[in-house]
Structure formats: C-alpha cells, structure tokens
Motif scaffolding. Structure first.
Motif, PDB file in Angstrom:
ATOM      1  N   GLN A 284       0.959  -1.128   0.063  1.00 23.74           N
ATOM      2  CA  GLN A 284      -0.093  -0.079  -0.009  1.00 23.74           C
ATOM      3  C   GLN A 284       0.725   1.200   0.063  1.00 23.74           C
ATOM      4  O   GLN A 284       2.058   1.265   0.554  1.00 23.74           O
ATOM      5  CB  GLN A 284      -0.877   0.119   1.257  1.00 23.74           C
ATOM      6  N   PHE A 285       0.492   2.350  -0.640  1.00 24.54           N
ATOM      7  CA  PHE A 285       1.201   3.454  -0.757  1.00 24.54           C
ATOM      8  C   PHE A 285       0.415   4.835  -0.355  1.00 24.54           C
ATOM      9  O   PHE A 285      -0.644   4.787  -0.671  1.00 24.54           O
ATOM     10  CB  PHE A 285       1.895   3.865  -2.216  1.00 24.54           C
ATOM     11  N   ARG A 286       0.904   5.627   0.524  1.00 25.91           N
ATOM     12  CA  ARG A 286       0.068   6.759   1.028  1.00 25.91           C
ATOM     13  C   ARG A 286       1.148   7.846   0.673  1.00 25.91           C
ATOM     14  O   ARG A 286       2.403   7.855   0.896  1.00 25.91           O
ATOM     15  CB  ARG A 286      -0.140   6.694   2.346  1.00 25.91           C
ATOM     16  N   VAL A 287       0.539   9.343   0.399  1.00 27.98           N
ATOM     17  CA  VAL A 287       1.073  10.266   0.237  1.00 27.98           C
ATOM     18  C   VAL A 287       0.810  11.207   1.421  1.00 27.98           C
ATOM     19  O   VAL A 287      -0.409  11.311   2.254  1.00 27.98           O
ATOM     20  CB  VAL A 287       0.820  11.144  -0.915  1.00 27.98           C
ATOM     21  N   GLY A 288       1.890  12.070   1.932  1.00 30.59           N
ATOM     22  CA  GLY A 288       1.616  13.007   3.106  1.00 30.59           C
ATOM     23  C   GLY A 288       2.836  13.259   3.689  1.00 30.59           C
ATOM     24  O   GLY A 288       3.864  12.796   3.434  1.00 30.59           O
ATOM     25  N   GLN A 289       3.057  14.446   4.632  1.00 29.58           N
ATOM     26  CA  GLN A 289       4.197  14.987   5.206  1.00 29.58           C
ATOM     27  C   GLN A 289       4.589  14.095   6.139  1.00 29.58           C
ATOM     28  O   GLN A 289       4.025  13.566   7.041  1.00 29.58           O
ATOM     29  CB  GLN A 289       3.803  16.377   5.795  1.00 29.58           C
ATOM     30  N   ILE A 290       5.828  13.666   6.072  1.00 31.09           N
ATOM     31  CA  ILE A 290       6.777  12.715   6.918  1.00 31.09           C
ATOM     32  C   ILE A 290       7.238  13.370   8.202  1.00 31.09           C
ATOM     33  O   ILE A 290       8.097  14.053   8.067  1.00 31.09           O
ATOM     34  CB  ILE A 290       7.632  11.947   6.324  1.00 31.09           C
ATOM     35  N   THR A 291       6.144  13.774   9.253  1.00 25.76           N
ATOM     36  CA  THR A 291       6.512  14.339  10.549  1.00 25.76           C
ATOM     37  C   THR A 291       6.299  13.457  11.506  1.00 25.76           C
ATOM     38  O   THR A 291       5.515  12.799  11.551  1.00 25.76           O
ATOM     39  CB  THR A 291       6.174  16.023  10.512  1.00 25.76           C
ATOM     40  N   GLY A 292       6.977  13.872  12.763  1.00 27.77           N
ATOM     41  CA  GLY A 292       6.593  13.279  13.978  1.00 27.77           C
ATOM     42  C   GLY A 292       4.907  13.049  14.336  1.00 27.77           C
ATOM     43  O   GLY A 292       4.574  12.314  14.615  1.00 27.77           O
ATOM     44  N   GLY A 293       4.465  14.227  13.989  1.00 31.38           N
ATOM     45  CA  GLY A 293       3.140  14.591  14.288  1.00 31.38           C
ATOM     46  C   GLY A 293       2.320  13.863  13.366  1.00 31.38           C
ATOM     47  O   GLY A 293       1.027  13.360  13.656  1.00 31.38           O
ATOM     48  N   LYS A 294       2.464  13.737  12.039  1.00 33.41           N
ATOM     49  CA  LYS A 294       1.712  13.130  11.222  1.00 33.41           C
ATOM     50  C   LYS A 294       1.699  11.386  10.965  1.00 33.41           C
ATOM     51  O   LYS A 294       0.984  10.853  10.506  1.00 33.41           O
ATOM     52  CB  LYS A 294       1.969  13.669   9.542  1.00 33.41           C
ATOM     53  N   LEU A 295       2.797  11.071  11.486  1.00 37.16           N
ATOM     54  CA  LEU A 295       3.171   9.589  11.092  1.00 37.16           C
ATOM     55  C   LEU A 295       1.984   8.593  11.785  1.00 37.16           C
ATOM     56  O   LEU A 295       1.809   7.735  11.103  1.00 37.16           O
ATOM     57  CB  LEU A 295       4.403   9.173  11.676  1.00 37.16           C
TER      58      LEU A 295
END
Length: 428
Positions: A330-341
C-alpha cells in the motif's frame, strides 16, 4: 565482513547547520577526506571541467583507499560504535550520473551552459563536459546550446534558467527549466523538442518546467499554485527503469538514484541488513516511486510506502501492476513528520515490523525517529546520503533504545567526497 560491535561510548553530533539545533563536536567526512587528497598533477582534458569532482583526477583504487581511511577516522573522531564495512566500490566509477544540469546564461550572442558553482564570466568555453556524466549528456547539451543560440530560438534563450537531463542509462528526458510558460514559448520549445527527437541519442521525452524564481534548485517545489506544472513536449509522461528484475515507472520530477550502476548492490545490501522473515511488515518511508518497496515486497507479508510527493506515489502505485508482489503493498502520500506519522501509518500489530527510511540529504524532520521508535520495530535500516548526519542519527536512535549493528558505505558518488551509508539498528 566486519560489523558494528556493541561498543560503549557516546556518538559525536554532526555539523550544526544540518542538525536542527544540535551542535557539532567533530569534523565532517568531507573535510577529513579532502585533507588527504593530493593536488592534481595534470589539468582536465580539453573542454572538460573537474568542478564538483575533486577526486576525479585520482585512480579509482586510490580514491577508495582514501575514502576508507577518512571513514575510519570519521568513526573514531565521532566516537561511533564499532567499525563500518569497507566502502563498496561503484561498478561504474566515472560517467555514471543519470541526472545532470546546467545553468543558462546569454553572453556575447551565445548561450553559455555552466555547472553550479561556476560563474558564466569565469567560464571561457560555452560548455564544459563533466567526467561524472555519460558522454551522451555532453552531446545533448552541445546540440541544445548550439541550436538555442540560433536566431529562431532566441526566445528560448531569453527565458531559459536551466537545462536538465534525467533518466537512466537506457533512456533520458530533457527538461527545460524556464522563467515563464506561455503560448509562444511553448511553441518554440516544441519545435526544439522536435529536433531532439531526431537525435541519435536515447532521448525518450522532453518537458518544460516553469520557475519564475530562477531557483538554484532545478525543480523548485515552492511554486505558485497559479503556475502550470510540468508540461510534456513529447514522449511518455514517465520513464522506465529496471533493477534486479523489477520494473519501475519514474516521474521526471521524482527523486531517483543518480548512480544507476550501484543500485543493484544497494538493494541486495538492504535485504541482507533488514534480514526479513515471512510474516513481517515493512514500513518504507520516503519511498519515492517504490524502489525498495517493490524489490523487498516478496520477502514481507505487508509493505507500506509513504512519500511526500504525489507524482512519486502515483508512479509507485502504477508500478504495482509491473511487479509480482505488488498486491502486498500500500502507498500513501503525506508529510513525514513526527506528528503526522500516526495517521499515515497502520496501527501497530503483534507481527514483527521493520522500518526503512531513506530521507533527503537534510535527514528526517525532528520527531520522526522518536515516533518510529515508539512503534518498537524489530529492525531499522536508516540510509544516509549525507554521512555527516550519522552521529546525530545514532544518538537519536539510542534515545529510543536502538543501537547500530552494521554500517555499509556505498560509493554512490565516485569522484566526489560523498559516501552513502546504510545503517542497520536493532533494539537493546
């Protein structure tokens, strides 16, 4: 092969400008290496520059010796645990780069193409080839420089920021980075692209990319939403590359390894260092077009790939149809930050989990390592294209209860002082 021992000691931090506030207490790998490099005893060949390649005048065997010595010194000076493996040699030590670029400047009735760090006034010749780039790149640049200097294409010359060549050893894309994009300019660029199609070179596509800021970065991410994106002039929207039996579609703006020749070795080392077991789950962060995800998917029950760039994730999803284990990913797009993970990644499960992260040169953002550590993965593979960040990474992972078990340096950038390091970690 020598592995990382469980040596006691506190790792030294890296250079402050890369640390998000963590100060440096040790020298950079570049400084340690370049202090050993003798001055060249000869000049570059005619119409060639060694700009950006301070080791290219050395025999490759000698270059590797100096890199191994500098890396050993770096390890000691930063009090890193154990010793790294010896630097893995690049199968292609020169003419290996799959991405190249030249800044454009109009001077005295001709188009000048120069490497970053070279001012147009300091370059007498209109174009200088680099020994790190395939000879086909040089031929394409010379052709375009000559053609754009002709009167029918002066409009292109007046708007051109940079020329970029990207792709693989099998096929290339040319990207015209321009300061605007309008109907008359697009028509001229399409005429120019038509000439490119007829070249006896592996040019599979051409694109225009608007960048009014004339950024030093060849594909500026901070664009106005009112600007058009990458415009195809001819050819496919994505290029194709093959590694270790896997096929990949790659968007022209997506990150891809610049040294295609060493990618098979990198993939093999990644599999060995992760030591996957059937039933495990792999989290692949900064996955790009899915290079590691697709190659490793057959060894895992489930793979989750995450990247911040939508064109890369779109290509990664398309690549599921080209590779046999695509259904497991599975693939997802998003900002890789501590809060978003937490919202990007699946909920922790009883099955064993491994993490692979291959972040940009500046490393993962603050909080990413701690967020991953809280998941308590059984194995971590942290790839560093900037070796100076490694002391900081070791310290951050230690705070989460992880210690290095092996470090494998790859000579991803022969001719330069850069070394890519694959670092495997496990929980205490």
């Amino acid at each position: 092969m020598p592995g990382i021992t469980n040596k006691a000691g506190s790792p030294g931090p890296k250079k402050g400008k890369h640390t998000s506030g963590e100060a440096s207490r040790g020298p950079s790998l570049n400084d340690l290496l370049l202090s050993q490099v003798p001055a060249p005893t000869r000049r570059p060949p005619p119409n060639t520059t060694w700009q950006g390649a301070p080791l290219v005048h050395l025999e490759y065997k000698r270059e590797l010796e100096l890199k191994n010595r500098a890396l050993e010194n770096f390890w000691q000076r930063h009090d890193l645990p154990g010793i790294p493996d010896s630097v893995r040699a690049s199968p292609l030590p020169r003419h290996y780069r799959t991405t190249s670029k030249r800044r454009a400047a109009w001077r005295k009735g001709t188009l000048m193409l120069h490497l970053a760090g070279t001012k147009p006034k300091d370059q007498k010749e209109p174009f200088l080839a680099s020994p790190l780039e395939p000879e086909s790149h040089g031929r394409i640049y010379r052709f375009l420089r000559s053609k754009i200097s002709e009167p029918p294409f002066r409009m292109v010359a007046s708007h051109l920021n940079q020329l970029i060549i990207r792709g693989s050893y099998a096929e290339l894309a040319v990207i015209f980075n321009v300061d605007t994009l309008n109907g008359p300019l697009v028509r001229k660029l399409k005429l120019l692209a038509g000439h490119l199609e007829k070249l006896d070179e592996p040019v599979a596509a051409a694109f225009a990319y608007p960048d009014p800021s004339a950024s030093p970065y060849y594909l500026e991410a901070r664009q106005s939403p009112n600007l058009p994106g990458l415009k195809r002039l001819f050819g496919r929207q994505r290029l194709m590359v093959t590694h270790q039996g896997c096929r990949f579609l790659v968007h022209p703006t997506s990150f891809s390894q610049v040294n295609e020749s060493i990618v098979p070795l990198m993939l093999q080392e990644a599999s060995s260092m992760l030591a996957p077991e059937q039933g495990d789950r792999l989290l692949d962060l900064y996955c790009g077009y899915g290079l590691f995800s697709h190659y490793l998917a057959g060894e895992y029950q489930q793979v989750m790939g995450v990247d911040t760039e939508k064109p890369s994730i779109d290509a990664a999803v398309a690549n599921k149809k080209l590779n046999p284990a695509g259904a497991r990913i599975q693939f997802r797009v998003g900002q890789i930050t501590g809060g978003k993970l937490k919202e990007l990644l699946p909920a922790p499960s009883p099955r064993r989990e491994a993490v692979l992260l291959d972040p940009p040169r500046q490393g993962p953002k603050e909080g990413v390592v701690s967020a991953l550590g809280r998941r308590e993965p059984a194995r971590v593979l942290h790839i560093h294209c900037n070796a100076d960040l490694l002391p900081q990474s070791v310290r951050r992972w230690r705070r989460q209860g992880y210690h290095p078990v092996r470090a494998v340096p790859l000579d991803m950038f022969p001719g330069t002082p850069e070394v890519e390091i694959l670092l495997a970690l496990t929980r205490h």
